[in-house]
Structure formats: C-alpha cells, structure tokens
Design an enzyme around this catalytic site. Structure first.
Site, short mmCIF file in Angstrom:
data_model
loop_
_atom_site.label_atom_id
_atom_site.label_comp_id
_atom_site.label_asym_id
_atom_site.label_seq_id
_atom_site.Cartn_x
_atom_site.Cartn_y
_atom_site.Cartn_z
N ASP A 499 34.63 27.28 45.25
CA ASP A 499 33.94 28.56 45.07
C ASP A 499 34.98 29.69 45.01
O ASP A 499 36.17 29.47 45.26
CB ASP A 499 32.99 28.76 46.25
CG ASP A 499 32.01 29.90 46.05
OD1 ASP A 499 31.90 30.43 44.92
OD2 ASP A 499 31.36 30.28 47.03
N GLU A 502 37.51 32.88 40.80
CA GLU A 502 37.75 33.68 39.60
C GLU A 502 39.21 34.20 39.50
O GLU A 502 39.63 34.40 38.35
CB GLU A 502 36.77 34.86 39.56
CG GLU A 502 35.33 34.45 39.36
CD GLU A 502 34.71 33.76 40.59
OE1 GLU A 502 33.90 32.84 40.40
OE2 GLU A 502 35.06 34.14 41.72
#
Length: 915
Positions: A499, A502
């Site tokens: 997770d 980005e």
C-alpha cells in the site's frame, strides 16, 4: 508543401499527445503532447503526461476577437489544440500571442468545466522538418530538425526518428534527441530480429512540417494523423498530436469514471497519487495506453512508453507502440506482448478474502475467521491492515494486541486458508539507533531516496517521520527480502499487500520541503491534484539509483511489486501473491491491484465495474474493489448487492476501515448472510472456469473480466456498456447497482443465452431486457456454444479442488459447444512451462459430448467428472450412452439434460452421446 495525398474523405477526430521533461540531466529526458480525440462534432484532446482528453460539441457562434487574423479564423473549433495548457492561469490575448498562437474567445462554461481553447496553434506554427529518411533492416531512421524555437525552454533542435515494422500488427515509432541521451523507461520490451513481411497498415510521412500518417489497409481508416498540430520536443515539454477515427476511446488510467471516456474537453492527468477515488483526479497508477473502436468494429491501441508526469509529458522520449488488432481482444494481447503477460496466480488468490483496519487484535481477527467457519461461508484469505504493527512500523508486531498472530496463522494453514499482511514503503526513521534494523541497515547500505544534498529524504507516513526505500536499486531488493525473511520466520504469511506506494507522503515533498529548480517546479506542470508534483508525495528532485524521482515516480509501485514478488518466491518457493495500489504497465507480471480507498456508497459500487474493466485493458487481470466500501458505513442492502457483484471481481475482498461497524458476511441478518454465502458458493463452483481464464491470460494475454464490446465488437450498442461484464467469452454478469429494486435491466447480445442456475434459455435479438432480481439473486447467463467446467463448492479452494466436477454445456443454435480446462496443483511455480499440468478440451457436435485430454499430469487423477448438464437439448433423448454404455439421465421441461454419477477421471478422455 506536404508530400502525401489525402487518404480518406472522412473527417477523423483530433487527438493530441504531449510530454514534458525535467531540468538538464546527464541522461536527458523528453516530453509528450496532448491527445485530442473527436469525430464529426466531437473532438478529444488527450495529453500524455497529464493526459488531457477534450471533446468538443458544436458551439454556435463563438466570440471572435476583432483582431483575429484570417489564418486563425479558418481553424475549426475541433482542431483548436491548446497552446497554453498551464493551469491556474488566466490566458489573455497578450499571453497567447506572445507564444505565436491564435486567440479567439469562446462562451464561458460553468466553473470547473473546460471548453474550446481560447489560445490555439495557427496552421503555420513552427514545427520540425523531416530532413532525411533512410531504410533500415527493421524499418526506417530519420532526422527531424527545428529551425525556429518554440516557447518552452531548451528546445531540442535535432531529433532522431526510429521506425520499426515489428510485426504485421505492431508498429514501433520512437522520437528522441539525436545528439544527447535522455532518460528512457527501464522496462524490458521485445526486440525483433526481422521486419514484418505483410503488415496490415500503411505508414506515410509529411516532410515539412513533419507528420505521421498511419492507415489500416483493409478499410482505409486513418489511425494516426499527427499533422494537425505542431510537434514540440523541449527538455521538459513533449507534445505530439493526432486525429482519432472515432469518439470511442478507452484506457488512459488510472481514473474514476465511465469505461468509455467522455471527450468533452476533459483533462486526464497521469501522475501516481494517494487520494480516495474521485472523478477528475489523477489516481494511484499511470497507464499511458488507449484503445479506440473504429467504425465497423475494428479496434487499435496506442501505448506511450513514458513514465513522466503527463497532461503533456514532461520528460523522457516519445516512444510509441501502435497495435492494429484488428479486434479489441487482439489489441490487448498485442499490448501485453510488449509489456509482458500477467503472472499465473495461485488458486487460493481466487478465493474470498476478508480484511479490515480495526480488528483491534489478533484474537479479534481470529474471532471473525471462526465466525465465518461456523456459518460455513467460503473464505481463503484472512488479512490484517497496519494495526498489527508496533507503532505502524514495517516488519514489526504489536506484542500486546497481536501476540497470538503466529498461532492464528498456524490455525489458518491447518484449515487450508492463507494469511496476507500489509506493508508500506515508508520506513520509520525515528527509532533509537540500533533498535530498528530495517532503518538502520537501509541507512548503512544507502537504500533510501536521497535529497539533492545526498541525505535520506524524510517524509511522514503512518509511523511518523519516514525514509522511503529506493526500489530502483537492486540492493534494496535484497534488503527487502532479508526483512521479509526475518518476519516470516515468526509470522509465516502467504501473500503481501503493498500500500501507500505512489509513494504517499503526508507532507508535500519532505520535512524540509523541496529545493528550488526545474525538477520540482518545471516550466509546465500537468494538471495534477494539488498543482505540484510533490503534493502528498516526495520531491521530484529526490535521487534514486536509476534516475531522479521526477522520472521514476510513476514506476515506484511497479518496482516495489517486482521486489516483493521476487522475495515471496525465494521465501515460500511457490507462486507469489501480491496486491499493489500503485501500478504501471507490466505490473501484471508481478501483482494484482485493488481500486483503492473507496466509500460505502452505491455510486462507488457502480464505478468499480469500469475500474476493473480498465485494468483488464492494462494487462492486470487480478483486480477488484473493496467490497461493501472501505470508508463510511455500509447498509445491509448495499453490502448484499456488493457482495453479489464482488463475488465476480477477479480478485474478491471485503475490506473496511476502523471505527466503522463490521461488514463481513457474518454480522448481517440471516437472509442477507445467506445471500452472501450463496453467491460466494457460486463463485467457488466456478473456480475451474475462472482458473482456466487466468491461465489463458498468463499464456496469451486474454482478458478475464471482459467488456461486452470485446466479444461483440460489431454491435455498437455494446460500446458504451459498463454496468455489466463477461467472464471470458461465456458468462454474462448483470448485477443490481441501485437501491430499493427487485429487478435489473441489462443488455443481452444477439443469440441464445441460458440462465446459469436453471438452464432456461433466453433468445435475444440484441436488446435490453428486464430481469427479476430479488435481494438474494444475481443474474448470470451462459452464452450459447460454451462449455463451463464447474465444481461442487467447498468453503476453501483447497476443499473445493477435491470435489467432483460438473460440466455445463450451453448448446448453440447448431447444437454445438466448446470449452476447456487447465488444471495443475494450484501453487507451484511455472507448471505450464515445466509441463506439470493437465489441459482438457470439451466439445459437442451431433449430440456427442467428448472430453479430450491434450496434456496430462498426476494432479488430474485426483479429481473426477461427476455430472454433465446440457442446456438447450431440443427434445427428450430416448437413451444416453457413456463411452457406449447406457447411462441413467434426467430431462427437464426447460430442455436441460442431466447425466449424473459419471465417475470419470479427469485424466481420461470420454464421450457421452444422447439419442
């Protein structure tokens, strides 16, 4: 003067691609331009980097400035490519004309809406000239020269054009600096050794200004025409434009919206960002690939191999692959031949997964598992979110609340279940020296992203101040493996959920902000959420092993997934299971994807279908959304309907956040709980079919969850459908997506379809049909001519695999059908490549069903074929023969023939005949 003849009288749509680069670097980098797409009165501008898709409808009149030169007035609105794409700027006539562009005002639109650009390129705007073009063994090489500067700094005056006719259906066009090397995406792509002999396309060029014209031979359709706006290739702004043959454009992710993009002057930006899925925002991943449907049902795709921010691209090179199909399935297969086919998942990855942030303890987690078992609800995977960690630090365990986690995992394994845990790439940097090995060792080895000053860049994520692992460094992969090995020795996890990659940062840039300079503040910034490349992520100027983060940002999740999959293989010796939030082309080789932190709302459920279908286009078939929604509180009705839809996500997981009521199936009323259990049992019964679809995805790039237009490309009524989908070519899923209803209207393509549960037939001319859909029912229909391998479901994939098979035959109007089954041990590495599998083909013709074993392994001897159900048998048989021996059967009024107790080993071929 242009050196080509007009190829078609049809007026194609306009599509512009652009890209931008960074401050000068030794490796250099380039840009991409906007993409505009339109047809007739529709035009779209898609900018690659910050990809902008604009569609223009006819605007009557227009506000023509009194001083607009004649050359500007002749440019139709559909061809007005934006010359001033900067955001948050009021574009005046003076600003526009300072760039040598035309200025014509259009009527204002509602706040937040874009319309026809006021500032656009004139027909004579300076571009590049094709100075030379020579044949090569694989295609051509050319030299492009610009003699007049454009308006962005560091124009590159001399460009190299490389064209390779790679296959009959794939063309490779690359434009880069002819003098200095530039950053290029470190992605392995195929290298061809010979030129295509019979390409299904014609390629031509204009010389001055330079332009590319690509045409489909069979139809004359112009697929690319880059003469409609100037090519710009500055160091941090790259733009090339093209006309599109239709308004039917798909892809260009990751965004939330309909599957078919609206081309009404919308902007699609590509820059990985942590934000709850919201319309118009750039989301977690970047996929610069689009597919266009052409008139008549042909399709083509375009991939820009570039990892920089896009609206226009701001770095790298213009490296295009064009895929000619000609049908949409083939386009996606051809795309994956370049980026790589997806990995074969372990069979347990296709079971039902359960998670939440906020179980509170390992005992709380365990209680949910026991409750699922008590109600005999299928479950393969139990997950934990970050609350299992000590202070939210990776590779740690809360020794108080999660002390029994090793025992829980042992219990899961005893029951044929698996354990998956979350990891974040941000490594806590504040623990006392010597107390937290992951940071201490990462620091010692120099494995973190660094500032321009050469020190670890410190941001803030869940554990507080953090450093960020540099997965572009191979040494980081080894460190990641060692950390996982240490933790696995204590908690033997089976899969990993990566997770926040980005990468996400609760600060903008770092604790010290970002330095001045054109990496963090480029001449042009695409329309990213937050208006800055460093918004809620790290500084673009951060240093990594391979390049600067400016170039590598969109690759971060891919590189982490690659490291994680590799580590799992080395630790477990079996197929890895990884689910990643951030993604990039070729991600499917290493991980699946979930659609992020959605909400418990009906519209979020609806949007999940175009989300999963888009990722099918991107070569990531293992995809799903958080069932029942992550944030907010669900309702029983919403969760029941979502569980029904989610049971047909390729990756199916129910997950929600802390401080909300539980939403696993056991907490609802008996009626809702039963409906959820039943649909999960239906999924588990279809695991042999689903697993075979994943084999075909791994082998040749077939999609698993599939838009209807992939199977019915000639039927334009299917081109906009995204409230239904197919599994493979055979199973139509029509979920309820609205509250308070007991029926659903769905499109049924032309032909005969059979109710999955009863075998009753529906004959459609290609029409919308209203279907009964009480709360406990999900509509499923089997396409004529198909054979689906199914199995008596158990409560885990392991339990299911030992049960007898039931083969469902859906006869065509010609009384024929076909299907296949891939079978192996469900978890070993490279079973197909090593020959450790069975492959069986099923066929029906002239009232004879045959099962033919084309490849056999010992695994197939462990399962039997128990039942054959044949839908659409027009008249009652007088007898049924199994391998020539008479066999009892039943025949129902709805023309369903059932033959039970076959007892045939899957490893042996057999035939069933009805007379």
């Amino acid at each position: 003067m242009k050196s080509y003849q007009k190829l078609t009288t049809a007026q194609p749509a306009a599509c512009q691609l652009e890209e931008e680069g960074a401050a000068p670097l030794p490796s250099g980098h380039g840009k991409l331009a906007p993409w505009w797409v339109g047809s007739g009165l529709l035009v779209a501008s898609v900018l690659l980097s910050t990809i902008t898709v604009w569609v223009l409808r006819q605007v009557s009149g227009g506000w023509l400035g009194p001083t607009a030169p004649p050359k500007c007035l002749v440019v139709p609105e559909s061809h007005r490519f934006d010359c001033y794409p900067e955001r948050r700027v009021v574009v005046t006539q003076e600003l526009c004309e300072s760039r040598g562009c035309c200025f014509i005002q259009s009527p204002p639109l509602a706040e937040g809406k874009q319309g026809v650009p006021w500032c656009f390129y004139p027909p004579d705007f300076p571009s590049y000239t094709l100075e030379s073009l020579n044949q090569t063994a694989l295609g051509m090489v050319g030299l492009l020269v610009r003699r007049e500067k454009a308006y962005y700094p560091r124009d590159i005056e001399r460009l190299r054009l490389d064209v390779e006719f790679e296959t009959d259906t794939r063309l490779h066009i690359k434009i880069t600096d002819a003098t200095n090397p530039r950053y290029e995406v470190p992605l392995d792509v195929p290298r061809v050794m010979k030129r295509a002999e019979n390409p299904i396309y014609n390629l031509n060029f204009t010389w001055d200004p330079f332009g590319v014209l690509l045409q489909r031979k069979a139809t004359g359709t112009v697929l690319l025409n880059t003469t409609v706006a100037p090519l710009i290739f500055a160091d941090q702004f790259l733009q090339i434009s093209t006309l599109l043959p239709s308004k039917f454009l798909y892809g260009l992710g990751e965004h939330r919206g309909s599957l078919l993009h609206s081309l009404y002057w919308n902007t699609l930006t590509l820059w990985a960002r942590d934000v709850s899925p919201t319309e118009s925002f750039n989301l977690y991943g970047a996929h610069p690939f689009y597919l266009v449907m052409e008139e008549g049902g042909n399709a083509h795709g375009v991939f820009l191999l570039n990892s920089n921010a896009m609206g226009r691209t701001i770095g790298g090179v213009l490296d295009f692959y064009i895929f000619l199909g000609p049908d949409p399935n083939m386009v996606i297969q051809q795309y994956q031949q370049v980026i790589g086919f997806p990995a074969m998942p372990p069979i347990w990855a296709l079971g039902f997964h359960l998670c939440r942030w906020g179980y509170g303890s390992s005992n709380g987690t365990w209680q949910t598992v026991r409750s699922m078992r008590n109600y005999q609800i299928p479950q393969d995977g139990q997950w934990n979110d970050i609350d299992y960690m000590d202070g939210y630090r990776d590779f740690t365990l809360d020794s108080q609340k999660f002390a029994s986690l090793p025992s829980l995992v042992e219990d899961l394994h005893k029951h044929g279940q698996r354990y998956v845990m979350i990891l974040d790439p941000g490594i806590s940097s504040t623990s006392p020296q010597g107390s937290y090995w992951p940071f201490d060792e990462g620091l010692r080895r120099g494995l973190f992203l660094n500032t321009t000053q050469g020190q670890p860049l410190i941001g803030q994520v869940w554990p507080g101040f953090t450093a960020f692992a540099d997965f572009s460094n191979p040494d980081t992969h080894q460190w990641w493996l060692e950390n996982l090995q240490h933790f696995h020795a204590h908690v033997p996890f089976d899969g990993l959920w990566i997770d926040m990659n980005e990468p996400s940062n609760f600060m903008d840039g770092s604790e010290d902000g970002c330095p001045p300079g054109e990496l963090d503040n480029p001449p042009y910034t695409p329309a990213v959420l937050g208006d800055s490349l460093s918004a809620k992520t790290v500084c673009a100027s951060a240093k990594q092993k391979v390049s600067v983060h400016y170039n590598l940002h969109n690759l971060y999740g891919l590189m982490e997934a690659k490291a994680t999959a590799s580590a799992l293989i080395k630790i477990r010796g079996k197929r890895p299971f990884v689910i990643s939030r951030s993604t990039f082309p070729s991600q499917g080789r290493y991980s699946g994807h979930w659609l992020g932190d959605n909400r418990s709302q009906w519209k979020d459920m609806r949007y999940s279908i175009p989300g999963l279908l888009s990722f099918s286009l991107f070569g990531i078939p293992l995809v799903g959304a958080d069932i029942c929604g992550f944030s907010g509180s669900t309702s029983e009705e919403l969760c029941t309907r979502w569980m029904q839809l989610g049971a047909f996500y390729p990756f199916t997981r129910n997950h929600n956040t802390q401080n909300e009521k539980a939403q696993d199936p056991t907490v609802f009323s008996p009626a809702a709980r039963t409906a959820m259990k039943d649909v999960l049992l239906t999924r588990y019964s279809l695991l042999p079919f689903l697993y075979t679809l994943f084999h075909r995805a791994h082998l040749q790039g077939d999609t698993v969850a599939r838009p209807l237009f992939f199977e019915f490309p000639w039927d334009e009524a299917t081109w906009e459908l995204d409230r239904q989908f197919l599994w493979g070519r055979s199973l139509l899923v029509t979920p309820v997506l609205e509250p308070g209803v007991d029926s659903v209207t769905g499109y049924v393509p032309q032909g005969t379809w059979y109710d999955f549960y009863t075998g009753s037939s529906v004959n459609s001319s290609g029409e919308m049909l209203k279907m009964s859909a009480p709360l406990e029912h999900l509509n499923l229909h089997i396409r004529e001519g198909s054979i689906l391998p199914t199995q008596k479901p158990g409560t885990t994939t392991e339990a299911t695999r030992g049960n007898p098979l039931r083969l469902i035959v859906a006869l065509s109007s010609h009384a024929t059908a076909w299907g296949d089954l891939f079978w192996d041990d469900g978890e070993s590495l490279d079973t197909f490549e090593k020959g450790n599998y069975s492959y069986v083909v099923f066929n029906v013709t002239q009232n004879i069903f045959t099962s033919t074993v084309l490849h056999a392994s010992t695994e197939a001897t462990k399962v039997t074929v128990g039942t054959l159900s044949i839908f659409g048998v027009q008249k009652p048989p007088s007898k049924v023969l199994l391998n020539g021996q008479e066999k009892p059967f039943s025949y129902l009024d709805n023309q369903v023939l059932n033959v039970s107790d076959l007892g045939m080993s899957l490893s042996q071929g057999f035939s069933v005949q009805w007379l």
